[in-house]
Write an enzyme that holds these catalytic residues in place. Structure first.
Site, mmCIF file in Angstrom:
data_model
loop_
_atom_site.group_PDB
_atom_site.id
_atom_site.type_symbol
_atom_site.label_atom_id
_atom_site.label_comp_id
_atom_site.label_asym_id
_atom_site.label_seq_id
_atom_site.Cartn_x
_atom_site.Cartn_y
_atom_site.Cartn_z
ATOM 1 N N GLU A 172 10.316 15.910 15.570
ATOM 2 C CA GLU A 172 10.671 15.678 14.171
ATOM 3 C C GLU A 172 9.905 16.699 13.325
ATOM 4 O OE1 GLU A 172 9.096 12.141 12.140
ATOM 5 O OE2 GLU A 172 11.076 11.890 11.254
ATOM 6 N N GLU B 144 9.730 1.004 10.797
ATOM 7 C CA GLU B 144 10.732 2.050 10.544
ATOM 8 C C GLU B 144 10.020 3.372 10.774
ATOM 9 O OE1 GLU B 144 13.785 1.555 10.103
ATOM 10 O OE2 GLU B 144 14.132 -0.292 8.982
ATOM 11 N N LYS C 207 0.849 -1.196 0.000
ATOM 12 C CA LYS C 207 0.000 0.000 0.000
ATOM 13 C C LYS C 207 0.881 1.242 0.000
ATOM 14 C CE LYS C 207 -1.693 2.962 2.805
ATOM 15 N NZ LYS C 207 -1.899 4.145 1.973
ATOM 16 N N CYS D 238 13.563 10.587 7.117
ATOM 17 C CA CYS D 238 13.594 10.080 8.494
ATOM 18 C C CYS D 238 14.995 10.183 9.086
ATOM 19 C CB CYS D 238 13.120 8.638 8.521
ATOM 20 S SG CYS D 238 14.032 7.595 7.387
HETATM 21 P P1 TAP Z 1 2.199 8.014 8.288
HETATM 22 O O1 TAP Z 1 1.149 9.042 8.354
HETATM 23 O O2 TAP Z 1 2.478 7.217 9.506
HETATM 24 O O3 TAP Z 1 1.826 7.080 7.051
HETATM 25 C C1 TAP Z 1 2.639 6.037 6.606
HETATM 26 C C2 TAP Z 1 1.802 5.016 5.849
HETATM 27 O O4 TAP Z 1 0.871 4.414 6.750
HETATM 28 C C3 TAP Z 1 0.957 5.628 4.722
HETATM 29 O O5 TAP Z 1 0.889 4.702 3.665
HETATM 30 C C4 TAP Z 1 -0.400 5.785 5.408
HETATM 31 O O6 TAP Z 1 -1.475 5.827 4.513
HETATM 32 C C5 TAP Z 1 -0.436 4.520 6.242
HETATM 33 N N1 TAP Z 1 -1.391 4.552 7.356
HETATM 34 C C6 TAP Z 1 -1.919 5.642 7.983
HETATM 35 N N2 TAP Z 1 -2.780 5.232 8.948
HETATM 36 C C7 TAP Z 1 -2.806 3.896 8.926
HETATM 37 C C8 TAP Z 1 -3.489 2.918 9.689
HETATM 38 N N3 TAP Z 1 -4.332 3.224 10.678
HETATM 39 N N4 TAP Z 1 -3.279 1.614 9.415
HETATM 40 C C9 TAP Z 1 -2.406 1.252 8.444
HETATM 41 N N5 TAP Z 1 -1.738 2.143 7.670
HETATM 42 C C10 TAP Z 1 -1.920 3.452 7.922
HETATM 43 O O7 TAP Z 1 3.612 8.632 7.876
HETATM 44 P P2 TAP Z 1 3.926 9.642 6.709
HETATM 45 O O8 TAP Z 1 3.463 10.988 7.136
HETATM 46 O O9 TAP Z 1 3.459 9.102 5.418
HETATM 47 O O10 TAP Z 1 5.519 9.594 6.682
HETATM 48 C C11 TAP Z 1 6.293 10.390 7.473
HETATM 49 C C12 TAP Z 1 6.838 9.636 8.673
HETATM 50 O O11 TAP Z 1 7.480 8.448 8.220
HETATM 51 C C13 TAP Z 1 7.892 10.403 9.432
HETATM 52 O O12 TAP Z 1 7.690 10.260 10.798
HETATM 53 C C14 TAP Z 1 9.184 9.717 9.027
HETATM 54 O O13 TAP Z 1 10.237 9.838 9.943
HETATM 55 C C15 TAP Z 1 8.746 8.319 8.857
HETATM 56 N N6 TAP Z 1 9.693 7.609 7.997
HETATM 57 C C16 TAP Z 1 10.527 6.704 8.552
HETATM 58 C C17 TAP Z 1 11.446 6.062 7.748
HETATM 59 C C18 TAP Z 1 12.376 5.060 8.339
HETATM 60 S S1 TAP Z 1 13.146 4.113 7.286
HETATM 61 N N7 TAP Z 1 12.549 4.956 9.611
HETATM 62 C C19 TAP Z 1 11.516 6.355 6.390
HETATM 63 C C20 TAP Z 1 10.656 7.281 5.879
HETATM 64 C C21 TAP Z 1 9.719 7.912 6.698
HETATM 65 P P3 TAP Z 1 -2.035 7.258 3.980
HETATM 66 O O14 TAP Z 1 -1.040 7.722 3.003
HETATM 67 O O15 TAP Z 1 -3.324 6.956 3.365
HETATM 68 O O16 TAP Z 1 -2.143 8.147 5.187
#
Ligand code: TAP
Length: 453
Positions: free
Chosen positions: A356, A229, A154, A263
């Site tokens: 963050e 992650e 997804k 991240c």
């Molecule tokens: P999230 O809002 O957590 O979303 C990540 C993924 O999870 C998206 O595909 C999102 O779908 C999905 N999601 C949201 N709610 C969910 C639920 N209840 N059940 C299952 N899946 C769900 O994060 P983001 O804003 O996209 O990304 C930013 C964050 O990712 C930052 O905190 C960053 O640090 C972290 N990150 C970490 C890493 C590593 S490798 N540690 C790498 C990149 C990013 P939708 O798009 O539909 O909301």
């Protein structure tokens, strides 16, 4: 059925419309993946490897198209997006060698023979964030497929285009139907269903710590395997004995890469007090020199933020009275632009220092000695990444061992190599991705005793 309009973050113009997958369609895809897994695990190791190499070749042959899609749909500079497509190819090629190396053990026991097998877990649900749609997809997808698992991915709702195209390329490469499926849609629908569905045996989630916590609780209901992650608030520690010119020249790229939506962003620069003034003098031209602008231009280093809402979130960390030391430039007009921004001095309680930000904002804080540097670096619930700048190799090792974080670089801002392990300490995650052992995370060990008397 609902849909999502993908917006080009550099122009604010619609790119295309993508239909959301429903909960019922997600269930159907999981069932298809479970059926496909029976035959996928039985594919001879050499043939599974060959199919993954062909998949890598397909990605390679379409890397310009994938890069252009990422630039349009996510605003990544074309140079970075081309590297990201290359990363998908390389990760697939690296793990294509794994099926023939998935060896078990033979353990001495009395009265017979004891052997272990690494059995594929089954269907893997891969939930990807919007910041690096291609690399993060590949880090879960490639080792899972190599292990004999099938994958239902997804992508983030805002950035589904490259994942959808990579799913098509998998079929073109000859991967059997149902082995790798991409379901664009909402986290609360598709993601949640992957977490809840009993036929999904493992979730690989990359995203925010808050959603990661919910996913971990959801996986507990079925004792589902899980890799997380999550977020980061990493430190870039500059000691007085470092090559200060190199440290300052590198610092913007350690935090403003992908407009800070990274991240691993080293969003807290910690500098030994005796060289703070010199470091700031050198940092200013390095920051103002970052080329921010049209992501389709080959020499652009930093593009826009992903959305207007995210830009407002980033801007909230820089209120009118924020201690802005200096900032770079950003285009006017359409696009979710935000200039590289350096805050100093900041209070230890300031949200820009503790949270963050996920945008191009960095704080600079002085420290008195090594002990204080380690203590400041560790004063965060996160532990993903970090850098240490020093010419003293003993100190480099000492500090690297003392900083509670999963991935460190000494005299470098590099973060991720697909052939070395990657993952977080503390609230930055659970488990490791990449590196030579990543395939093991998609298998369970089966132990078999065979009596010989
Ligand atoms: P999230 O809002 O957590 O979303 C990540 C993924 O999870 C998206 O595909 C999102 O779908 C999905 N999601 C949201 N709610 C969910 C639920 N209840 N059940 C299952 N899946 C769900 O994060 P983001 O804003 O996209 O990304 C930013 C964050 O990712 C930052 O905190 C960053 O640090 C972290 N990150 C970490 C890493 C590593 S490798 N540690 C790498 C990149 C990013 P939708 O798009 O539909 O909301």
């Amino acid at each position: 059925m609902t849909s999502y309009t993908v917006i080009n973050p550099a122009t604010e113009q619609p790119v295309t419309q993508v239909e959301h997958t429903t909960a019922e369609q997600t269930d159907a895809a999981v069932e298809r993946a479970a059926r496909a897994q029976e035959s996928w695990r039985a594919v001879a190791p050499g043939d599974r490897g060959r199919l993954l190499r062909r998949f890598a070749e397909q990605v390679d042959g379409h890397s310009a198209e994938l890069a252009a899609l990422e630039t349009a749909g996510s605003g990544h500079p074309i140079g970075a997006a081309t590297w990201e497509a290359g990363q998908v190819r390389d990760v697939l090629a690296y793990y294509a060698a794994a099926p023939e190396r998935l060896t078990g053990r033979q353990i001495p026991v009395p009265g017979g023979l004891d052997v272990t097998f690494k059995e594929p877990l089954g269907v893997v649900g891969l939930i990807v964030p919007w910041n690096f749609p291609m690399p993060i997809l590949s880090w879960g997808m490639a080792p899972a497929l190599a292990a004999g698992c099938t994958v239902v991915a997804k992508p983030a709702e805002m950035t589904p285009l490259t994942a959808i195209r990579i799913g098509e390329l998998a079929l073109d490469a000859g991967l059997p139907d149902g082995v790798f499926q991409v379901l664009p849609g909402k986290g609360s629908v598709v993601g949640q269903r992957l977490v809840d569905h009993p036929l999904v045996r493992k979730i690989v989630f990359t995203g925010s710590t808050e959603v990661g916590q919910q996913i971990m609780a959801g996986c507990a209901r079925n004792i589902k395997r899980l890799t997380l992650e999550l977020g980061g608030k990493s430190a870039n520690i500059v000691f007085a004995d470092a090559d200060i010119e190199r440290a300052a020249a590198s610092a913007p790229y350690a935090v403003f890469d992908n407009a800070g939506q990274d991240c691993c962003a080293r969003s807290r620069i910690l500098v030994e007090s005796s060289v703070l003034d010199r470091f700031m003098e050198l940092l200013e031209p390095a920051v103002t020199g970052v080329r921010v602008g049209d992501p389709t231009a080959a020499d652009t280093e930093m593009g826009p933020l992903i959305s207007a809402a995210h830009r407002a979130h980033v801007a909230s960390y820089v209120p009118a009275d924020a201690p802005v030391a200096f900032r770079g430039s950003a285009p006017d007009g359409a696009g979710f632009w935000y200039p590289p921004t350096v805050l100093a001095p900041v209070a230890a309680s300031a949200p820009a220092y503790t949270e963050e930000i996920f945008g191009p904002v960095v704080t600079v804080t002085p420290f008195a000695d090594e002990a204080e540097a380690v203590s400041l670096a560790n004063d965060t619930p996160y532990g993903l990444s970090g850098s240490i700048w020093t010419e003293n190799v003993g100190r480099a090792i000492r500090v690297a061992r003392a900083v509670e974080t999963g991935n460190l670089s000494v005299n470098s801002h590099s973060s991720v190599r697909y052939w070395t392990p990657f993952g977080g300490f503390k609230q930055s995650g659970l488990g490791r991705e990449l590196g030579p052992d990543a395939v093991d995370a998609f298998t369970d060990v089966k132990n078999v005793f065979i009596a010989t008397n």
